[in-house]
Motif scaffolding. Sequence first.
Motif, PDB file in Angstrom:
ATOM      1  N   GLU A  25      -1.179  -1.282  18.190  1.00 42.26           N
ATOM      2  CA  GLU A  25      -0.608  -0.126  17.511  1.00 42.26           C
ATOM      3  C   GLU A  25       0.336  -0.648  16.437  1.00 42.26           C
ATOM      4  OE1 GLU A  25      -1.406   2.996  18.228  1.00 42.26           O
ATOM      5  OE2 GLU A  25      -2.439   2.693  20.116  1.00 42.26           O
ATOM      6  N   GLU A  26       0.335   0.003  15.281  1.00 42.72           N
ATOM      7  CA  GLU A  26       1.199  -0.444  14.192  1.00 42.72           C
ATOM      8  C   GLU A  26       1.810   0.752  13.486  1.00 42.72           C
ATOM      9  OE1 GLU A  26      -0.355  -2.654  10.631  1.00 42.72           O
ATOM     10  OE2 GLU A  26       0.797  -4.234  11.631  1.00 42.72           O
ATOM     11  N   LEU A  27       3.094   0.654  13.201  1.00 42.43           N
ATOM     12  CA  LEU A  27       3.835   1.670  12.473  1.00 42.43           C
ATOM     13  C   LEU A  27       4.387   1.030  11.210  1.00 42.43           C
ATOM     14  CD1 LEU A  27       5.132   4.551  12.456  1.00 42.43           C
ATOM     15  CD2 LEU A  27       7.076   3.521  13.647  1.00 42.43           C
ATOM     16  N   LEU A  28       4.225   1.710  10.090  1.00 39.52           N
ATOM     17  CA  LEU A  28       4.650   1.156   8.814  1.00 39.52           C
ATOM     18  C   LEU A  28       5.427   2.212   8.030  1.00 39.52           C
ATOM     19  CD1 LEU A  28       4.476  -1.118   6.651  1.00 39.52           C
ATOM     20  CD2 LEU A  28       2.315  -0.087   5.917  1.00 39.52           C
ATOM     21  N   PHE A  29       6.611   1.828   7.592  1.00 39.31           N
ATOM     22  CA  PHE A  29       7.407   2.637   6.667  1.00 39.31           C
ATOM     23  C   PHE A  29       7.539   1.819   5.387  1.00 39.31           C
ATOM     24  CE2 PHE A  29       9.015   3.879  10.866  1.00 39.31           C
ATOM     25  CZ  PHE A  29       9.032   5.263  10.777  1.00 39.31           C
ATOM     26  N   ASP A  84      21.416   1.731  -8.637  1.00 40.56           N
ATOM     27  CA  ASP A  84      20.439   2.632  -8.022  1.00 40.56           C
ATOM     28  C   ASP A  84      20.305   2.319  -6.533  1.00 40.56           C
ATOM     29  OD1 ASP A  84      19.276   0.139  -8.511  1.00 40.56           O
ATOM     30  OD2 ASP A  84      17.278   0.963  -8.708  1.00 40.56           O
ATOM     31  N   ARG A  85      19.871   3.307  -5.780  1.00 39.04           N
ATOM     32  CA  ARG A  85      19.658   3.125  -4.353  1.00 39.04           C
ATOM     33  C   ARG A  85      18.385   2.313  -4.170  1.00 39.04           C
ATOM     34  NH1 ARG A  85      18.880   8.417  -0.907  1.00 39.04           N
ATOM     35  NH2 ARG A  85      17.494   8.756  -2.633  1.00 39.04           N
ATOM     36  N   GLY A  86      18.471   1.269  -3.392  1.00 40.74           N
ATOM     37  CA  GLY A  86      17.320   0.423  -3.151  1.00 40.74           C
ATOM     38  C   GLY A  86      16.430   0.973  -2.057  1.00 40.74           C
ATOM     39  N   THR A  87      15.398   0.217  -1.760  1.00 34.61           N
ATOM     40  CA  THR A  87      14.438   0.618  -0.734  1.00 34.61           C
ATOM     41  C   THR A  87      14.226  -0.512   0.267  1.00 34.61           C
ATOM     42  OG1 THR A  87      12.535  -0.146  -2.021  1.00 34.61           O
ATOM     43  CG2 THR A  87      13.219   2.168  -2.313  1.00 34.61           C
ATOM     44  N   LEU A  88      13.609  -0.139   1.378  1.00 40.66           N
ATOM     45  CA  LEU A  88      13.251  -1.127   2.381  1.00 40.66           C
ATOM     46  C   LEU A  88      11.936  -0.735   3.025  1.00 40.66           C
ATOM     47  CD1 LEU A  88      14.130   0.145   5.453  1.00 40.66           C
ATOM     48  CD2 LEU A  88      16.342  -0.221   4.419  1.00 40.66           C
ATOM     49  N   ASP A  89      11.300  -1.720   3.627  1.00 37.78           N
ATOM     50  CA  ASP A  89      10.038  -1.525   4.335  1.00 37.78           C
ATOM     51  C   ASP A  89      10.234  -1.969   5.780  1.00 37.78           C
ATOM     52  OD1 ASP A  89       8.907  -0.933   1.836  1.00 37.78           O
ATOM     53  OD2 ASP A  89       8.243  -3.001   1.536  1.00 37.78           O
ATOM     54  N   ILE A  90       9.550  -1.279   6.680  1.00 36.28           N
ATOM     55  CA  ILE A  90       9.620  -1.618   8.101  1.00 36.28           C
ATOM     56  C   ILE A  90       8.197  -1.644   8.636  1.00 36.28           C
ATOM     57  CG2 ILE A  90      10.527  -0.971  10.366  1.00 36.28           C
ATOM     58  CD1 ILE A  90      12.523   0.826   8.608  1.00 36.28           C
ATOM     59  N   ARG A  91       7.854  -2.718   9.316  1.00 37.65           N
ATOM     60  CA  ARG A  91       6.542  -2.851   9.958  1.00 37.65           C
ATOM     61  C   ARG A  91       6.785  -3.182  11.424  1.00 37.65           C
ATOM     62  NH1 ARG A  91       1.089  -4.346   8.458  1.00 37.65           N
ATOM     63  NH2 ARG A  91       1.830  -4.015   6.344  1.00 37.65           N
ATOM     64  N   VAL A  92       6.200  -2.371  12.298  1.00 38.04           N
ATOM     65  CA  VAL A  92       6.331  -2.567  13.743  1.00 38.04           C
ATOM     66  C   VAL A  92       4.934  -2.624  14.326  1.00 38.04           C
ATOM     67  CG1 VAL A  92       7.318  -1.693  15.885  1.00 38.04           C
ATOM     68  CG2 VAL A  92       8.449  -1.172  13.700  1.00 38.04           C
ATOM     69  N   SER A  93       4.658  -3.630  15.135  1.00 37.07           N
ATOM     70  CA  SER A  93       3.368  -3.701  15.812  1.00 37.07           C
ATOM     71  C   SER A  93       3.585  -3.967  17.291  1.00 37.07           C
ATOM     72  CB  SER A  93       2.470  -4.777  15.191  1.00 37.07           C
ATOM     73  OG  SER A  93       3.056  -6.054  15.327  1.00 37.07           O
ATOM     74  N   CYS A  94       2.716  -3.355  18.090  1.00 35.76           N
ATOM     75  CA  CYS A  94       2.718  -3.525  19.545  1.00 35.76           C
ATOM     76  C   CYS A  94       1.303  -3.852  19.979  1.00 35.76           C
ATOM     77  CB  CYS A  94       3.152  -2.233  20.244  1.00 35.76           C
ATOM     78  SG  CYS A  94       4.795  -1.673  19.859  1.00 35.76           S
ATOM     79  N   THR A  95       1.149  -4.948  20.720  1.00 38.80           N
ATOM     80  CA  THR A  95      -0.173  -5.277  21.250  1.00 38.80           C
ATOM     81  C   THR A  95      -0.335  -4.672  22.634  1.00 38.80           C
ATOM     82  OG1 THR A  95       0.521  -7.326  22.322  1.00 38.80           O
ATOM     83  CG2 THR A  95      -0.174  -7.480  19.995  1.00 38.80           C
ATOM     84  N   ALA A  96      -1.551  -4.575  23.070  1.00 36.89           N
ATOM     85  CA  ALA A  96      -1.838  -4.056  24.404  1.00 36.89           C
ATOM     86  C   ALA A  96      -1.190  -4.928  25.482  1.00 36.89           C
ATOM     87  CB  ALA A  96      -3.344  -3.977  24.625  1.00 36.89           C
ATOM     88  N   GLU A  97      -0.990  -6.199  25.165  1.00 39.14           N
ATOM     89  CA  GLU A  97      -0.385  -7.118  26.122  1.00 39.14           C
ATOM     90  C   GLU A  97       1.131  -6.973  26.197  1.00 39.14           C
ATOM     91  OE1 GLU A  97      -2.390  -8.231  23.546  1.00 39.14           O
ATOM     92  OE2 GLU A  97      -4.196  -8.179  24.761  1.00 39.14           O
ATOM     93  N   GLY A  98       1.726  -6.193  25.306  1.00 40.98           N
ATOM     94  CA  GLY A  98       3.163  -5.948  25.363  1.00 40.98           C
ATOM     95  C   GLY A  98       4.006  -6.681  24.341  1.00 40.98           C
ATOM     96  N   ARG A  99       3.420  -7.461  23.483  1.00 39.93           N
ATOM     97  CA  ARG A  99       4.183  -8.154  22.434  1.00 39.93           C
ATOM     98  C   ARG A  99       4.540  -7.155  21.338  1.00 39.93           C
ATOM     99  NH1 ARG A  99       4.443 -13.653  20.142  1.00 39.93           N
ATOM    100  NH2 ARG A  99       4.696 -13.480  17.890  1.00 39.93           N
ATOM    101  N   ILE A 100       5.795  -7.190  20.901  1.00 42.01           N
ATOM    102  CA  ILE A 100       6.277  -6.303  19.848  1.00 42.01           C
ATOM    103  C   ILE A 100       6.831  -7.163  18.721  1.00 42.01           C
ATOM    104  CG2 ILE A 100       7.914  -4.480  19.248  1.00 42.01           C
ATOM    105  CD1 ILE A 100       7.905  -3.782  22.302  1.00 42.01           C
ATOM    106  N   GLU A 101       6.445  -6.817  17.502  1.00 40.27           N
ATOM    107  CA  GLU A 101       6.909  -7.550  16.328  1.00 40.27           C
ATOM    108  C   GLU A 101       7.432  -6.553  15.313  1.00 40.27           C
ATOM    109  OE1 GLU A 101       5.229 -10.926  13.238  1.00 40.27           O
ATOM    110  OE2 GLU A 101       4.052 -10.383  15.001  1.00 40.27           O
ATOM    111  N   VAL A 102       8.618  -6.855  14.754  1.00 44.66           N
ATOM    112  CA  VAL A 102       9.261  -5.985  13.770  1.00 44.66           C
ATOM    113  C   VAL A 102       9.650  -6.821  12.559  1.00 44.66           C
ATOM    114  CG1 VAL A 102      11.262  -4.517  13.280  1.00 44.66           C
ATOM    115  CG2 VAL A 102      10.200  -4.448  15.540  1.00 44.66           C
ATOM    116  N   LYS A 103       9.354  -6.285  11.374  1.00 43.13           N
ATOM    117  CA  LYS A 103       9.837  -6.874  10.116  1.00 43.13           C
ATOM    118  C   LYS A 103      10.523  -5.783   9.314  1.00 43.13           C
ATOM    119  CE  LYS A 103       6.605 -10.659   9.526  1.00 43.13           C
ATOM    120  NZ  LYS A 103       5.639 -11.305   8.627  1.00 43.13           N
ATOM    121  N   VAL A 104      11.753  -6.053   8.895  1.00 38.22           N
ATOM    122  CA  VAL A 104      12.502  -5.168   8.011  1.00 38.22           C
ATOM    123  C   VAL A 104      12.747  -5.958   6.731  1.00 38.22           C
ATOM    124  CG1 VAL A 104      14.628  -3.852   7.668  1.00 38.22           C
ATOM    125  CG2 VAL A 104      13.601  -3.994   9.958  1.00 38.22           C
TER     126      VAL A 104
END
Length: 151
Positions: A25-29, A84-104
């Motif tokens: 599963e992956e969530l991306l902002f 000016d107001r800057g921006t950021l990106d967020i990427r979150v991934s979760c594997t079925a095995e339970g590993r979670i990875e986040v990048k901001v």
Amino acid sequence: MMATLFGGDDSRTDSSISTAGARMEELLFTGEPADADRASELRRELGDWLGNVGVDPDRAYDVVLATYEAIANSVEHAYRDHTDRGTLDIRVSCTAEGRIEVKVTDRGDWASHNSDPNRGRGVPLMRALADSAAVTSDQNGTTVHMIWDAT
């Protein structure tokens, strides 16, 4: 700004990708405004998403707190000298095995507050909450990369 689950569209639909037979599963902002109000909303959305993909509540708490700290650091430090107001990106991934990875990731340049004894606790907090946490900066911005290994 865009919040998507992996797939590249603008919707917040439930979807997943399959990698080598394992569900991920992956969530991306992307292009999120680096401001305090949006940071609080992102924290809530991340917590909801982690719950929906079945992450243990204790682990989800650690992920949300560490990610929020990374976002808050970008909000506070990355664009302090910009008009000016800057921006950021967020990427979150979760594997079925339970590993979670986040990048901001932001595109600013962080300030150092080494002379203030009440500052500088965010990165140690992220490192304490995650199994692995790294902060890298260059002329293009700063990325916080955190990993929670499967238990």
